[in-house]
Design an enzyme around this catalytic site. Structure first.
Site, short mmCIF file in Angstrom:
data_model
loop_
_atom_site.label_atom_id
_atom_site.label_comp_id
_atom_site.label_asym_id
_atom_site.label_seq_id
_atom_site.Cartn_x
_atom_site.Cartn_y
_atom_site.Cartn_z
N PRO A 178 -9.01 1.18 -7.66
CA PRO A 178 -9.90 1.10 -8.83
C PRO A 178 -11.28 1.68 -8.52
CG PRO A 178 -9.41 -1.11 -7.97
CD PRO A 178 -8.64 -0.14 -7.13
N ASP A 179 -11.93 2.26 -9.56
CA ASP A 179 -13.31 2.72 -9.35
C ASP A 179 -14.24 1.53 -9.53
OD1 ASP A 179 -13.45 2.33 -12.06
OD2 ASP A 179 -13.81 4.42 -12.60
N PHE A 180 -15.55 1.78 -9.60
CA PHE A 180 -16.51 0.68 -9.77
C PHE A 180 -16.75 0.36 -11.24
CE2 PHE A 180 -19.30 0.96 -5.65
CZ PHE A 180 -18.31 0.28 -4.98
N ARG A 181 -17.03 1.43 -12.03
CA ARG A 181 -17.71 1.16 -13.30
C ARG A 181 -16.86 1.33 -14.55
NH1 ARG A 181 -21.08 3.23 -9.67
NH2 ARG A 181 -22.87 1.92 -9.11
N ASN A 188 -16.50 8.91 -1.89
CA ASN A 188 -15.39 7.98 -1.64
C ASN A 188 -15.31 7.57 -0.17
OD1 ASN A 188 -14.94 8.17 -4.29
ND2 ASN A 188 -13.15 9.49 -4.15
N ASP A 248 -12.44 6.08 0.96
CA ASP A 248 -11.01 5.77 1.16
C ASP A 248 -10.29 6.70 2.14
OD1 ASP A 248 -10.71 8.14 -0.34
OD2 ASP A 248 -10.47 7.06 -2.21
N HIS A 285 -21.01 8.49 1.61
CA HIS A 285 -21.22 7.05 1.72
C HIS A 285 -20.40 6.46 2.86
CE1 HIS A 285 -22.62 6.96 -2.78
NE2 HIS A 285 -23.51 7.48 -1.97
N CYS A 315 -19.44 -9.16 16.65
CA CYS A 315 -19.65 -8.36 17.86
C CYS A 315 -19.43 -9.22 19.11
CB CYS A 315 -21.08 -7.83 17.82
SG CYS A 315 -21.52 -6.84 19.23
P1 CNA Z 1 -17.99 4.87 -10.58
O1 CNA Z 1 -19.41 4.58 -10.86
O2 CNA Z 1 -17.01 3.78 -10.67
O3 CNA Z 1 -17.57 6.04 -11.60
C1 CNA Z 1 -16.29 6.56 -11.68
C2 CNA Z 1 -16.26 7.62 -12.75
O4 CNA Z 1 -15.00 8.21 -12.74
C3 CNA Z 1 -16.52 7.06 -14.16
O5 CNA Z 1 -17.42 7.90 -14.84
C4 CNA Z 1 -15.14 7.10 -14.81
O6 CNA Z 1 -15.19 7.34 -16.19
C5 CNA Z 1 -14.51 8.25 -14.08
N1 CNA Z 1 -13.05 8.17 -14.00
C6 CNA Z 1 -12.28 7.11 -13.65
N2 CNA Z 1 -10.98 7.45 -13.68
C7 CNA Z 1 -10.94 8.74 -14.06
C8 CNA Z 1 -9.90 9.66 -14.28
N3 CNA Z 1 -8.62 9.33 -14.09
N4 CNA Z 1 -10.20 10.91 -14.68
C9 CNA Z 1 -11.49 11.28 -14.87
N5 CNA Z 1 -12.52 10.46 -14.68
C10 CNA Z 1 -12.25 9.21 -14.26
O7 CNA Z 1 -17.80 5.55 -9.15
P2 CNA Z 1 -18.73 6.64 -8.43
O8 CNA Z 1 -17.89 7.31 -7.44
O9 CNA Z 1 -19.47 7.44 -9.41
O10 CNA Z 1 -19.79 5.66 -7.74
C11 CNA Z 1 -20.14 5.78 -6.43
C12 CNA Z 1 -19.67 4.62 -5.57
C13 CNA Z 1 -18.26 4.22 -5.85
C14 CNA Z 1 -19.64 5.05 -4.16
O11 CNA Z 1 -20.59 4.38 -3.43
C15 CNA Z 1 -18.22 4.77 -3.61
O12 CNA Z 1 -18.24 4.32 -2.31
C16 CNA Z 1 -17.70 3.77 -4.54
N6 CNA Z 1 -16.23 3.60 -4.67
C17 CNA Z 1 -15.36 4.34 -3.94
C18 CNA Z 1 -13.99 4.15 -4.09
C19 CNA Z 1 -13.04 4.99 -3.27
O13 CNA Z 1 -13.38 5.35 -2.15
N7 CNA Z 1 -11.88 5.34 -3.81
C20 CNA Z 1 -13.51 3.21 -4.99
C21 CNA Z 1 -14.43 2.44 -5.72
C22 CNA Z 1 -15.79 2.66 -5.56
#
Ligand code: CNA
Length: 284
Positions: free
Chosen positions: A13-16, A87, A89, A106, A138
């Site tokens: 899952p993403d964050f927002r 990311n 991951d 990050h 540690c």
């Molecule tokens: P965010 O703020 O959660 O934004 C994600 C963006 O991606 C949003 O604008 C969504 O609308 C868009 N989105 C989600 N799914 C799709 C899709 N299928 N197609 C197109 N657009 C999509 O995440 P950001 O990366 O902008 O924020 C930065 C943070 C999130 C970083 O510090 C990361 O470390 C952190 N993060 C990373 C992971 C990972 O490594 N996979 C997961 C969750 C959060």
């Protein structure tokens, strides 16, 4: 520039994103505010929520998506200057994109350090403890907390980011931004640090950062599922055969994206047929 959106199809899952994003699903951690889970000051007082989440997110059962292989294809075609990813991951590593070309802005789960004495710990050491539902500590300074090298709010970005960015922002001649809300700085500011005459493409579910879909001189916004959009783009460029050579045949996220694309095509054809029917009926 890539963000959490490109790994959603891998099952992370993403964050927002409303509803499915991590920030909407943190009740069980009892946090004072959502971002606290990745805040270094909060981690020092209560590392447990992060350790529980890290166990859930631990990169092991996830596969890179079409977007990751699109970046790899850009490199194979000699077109990739750099992939700045937010990311953590490590899916870029799993897709075997040239490490020189990737800036894990990050950090990532690949290594870890004690936050007090900075002794390095392996990913395996941290994983084993986190998987036993314990908190990695540690062995030198005893009470020092050990955390994976992912950048928390309140911490500086990796050296590689600061070393490469000043040169890269001068050299870039096209910026592609995929799957990020562009709200976390300084990462997000890359999009405005590049020269004003450098065109920018945003591939995202929603508007993000400084992109202006009305500015036809500079920005192109492709709204929708990024996996589907990159496949459409590669088909337009006649790159799809090359792409299929580098993505594993059994890629689940590729199969799902192709199914979505097929469905969209059928829906668009139906809409078009209905429009033609409507025009024909009106002209009778
Ligand atoms: P965010 O703020 O959660 O934004 C994600 C963006 O991606 C949003 O604008 C969504 O609308 C868009 N989105 C989600 N799914 C799709 C899709 N299928 N197609 C197109 N657009 C999509 O995440 P950001 O990366 O902008 O924020 C930065 C943070 C999130 C970083 O510090 C990361 O470390 C952190 N993060 C990373 C992971 C990972 O490594 N996979 C997961 C969750 C959060």
């Amino acid at each position: 520039m890539t963000g959490a959106g490109i790994s959603v199809a891998a099952g992370i899952p993403d964050f927002r994103t409303k509803g499915t994003g991590l920030y909407d699903n943190l009740e069980k951690y009892n946090l004072p505010y959502a971002e606290a889970i990745f805040d270094i000051s909060y981690f020092k007082t209560n590392p447990k929520p992060f350790c529980v989440l890290a166990k859930e997110m631990w990169p092991s059962n996830f596969d890179p998506t079409p977007c990751h292989y699109f970046v790899k294809l850009l490199d194979q075609k000699g077109l990739l200057l750099r992939n700045y990813t937010q990311n953590i991951d490590t899916l870029e590593r799993m897709a075997e994109i040239d490490n020189e070309k990737v800036v894990e802005s990050h950090g990532c789960f690949a290594n870890g350090h004690c936050i007090s004495c900075h002794k390095e710990f392996s990913k395996e050491f941290i994983r084993d403890i986190i998987f036993e539902d314990k908190i990695p500590k540690c062995d030198i300074c005893e009470d020092g907390l050990v955390k994976p090298d992912i950048t928390f709010f309140g911490e500086g970005l990796p050296e590689k980011f600061h070393n490469l960015l000043p040169k890269d922002v001068k050299e870039v001649d096209l910026l592609i931004v995929i799957g990020t809300s562009l709200v976390v700085h300084p990462f997000a500011s890359i999009a405005t640090r590049i020269p004003f005459d450098c065109p920018r493409i945003l591939i995202n579910m929603e508007e993000a950062g400084p992109f202006d879909q009305n500015d036809k001189t500079r920005d192109v916004c492709l709204f929708g599922d990024c996996q589907v959009k990159v496949i459409e783009l590669m088909k337009e460029l006649d790159w799809f055969d090359d792409f299929k050579k580098i993505i594993p045949e059994d890629s689940k996220s590729l199969k799902e994206a192709l199914e979505k694309l097929e469905k969209l095509k059928t829906e668009n054809e139906t809409i078009e047929e209905k429009n033609i029917e409507k025009v024909e009926n009106e002209s009778k």
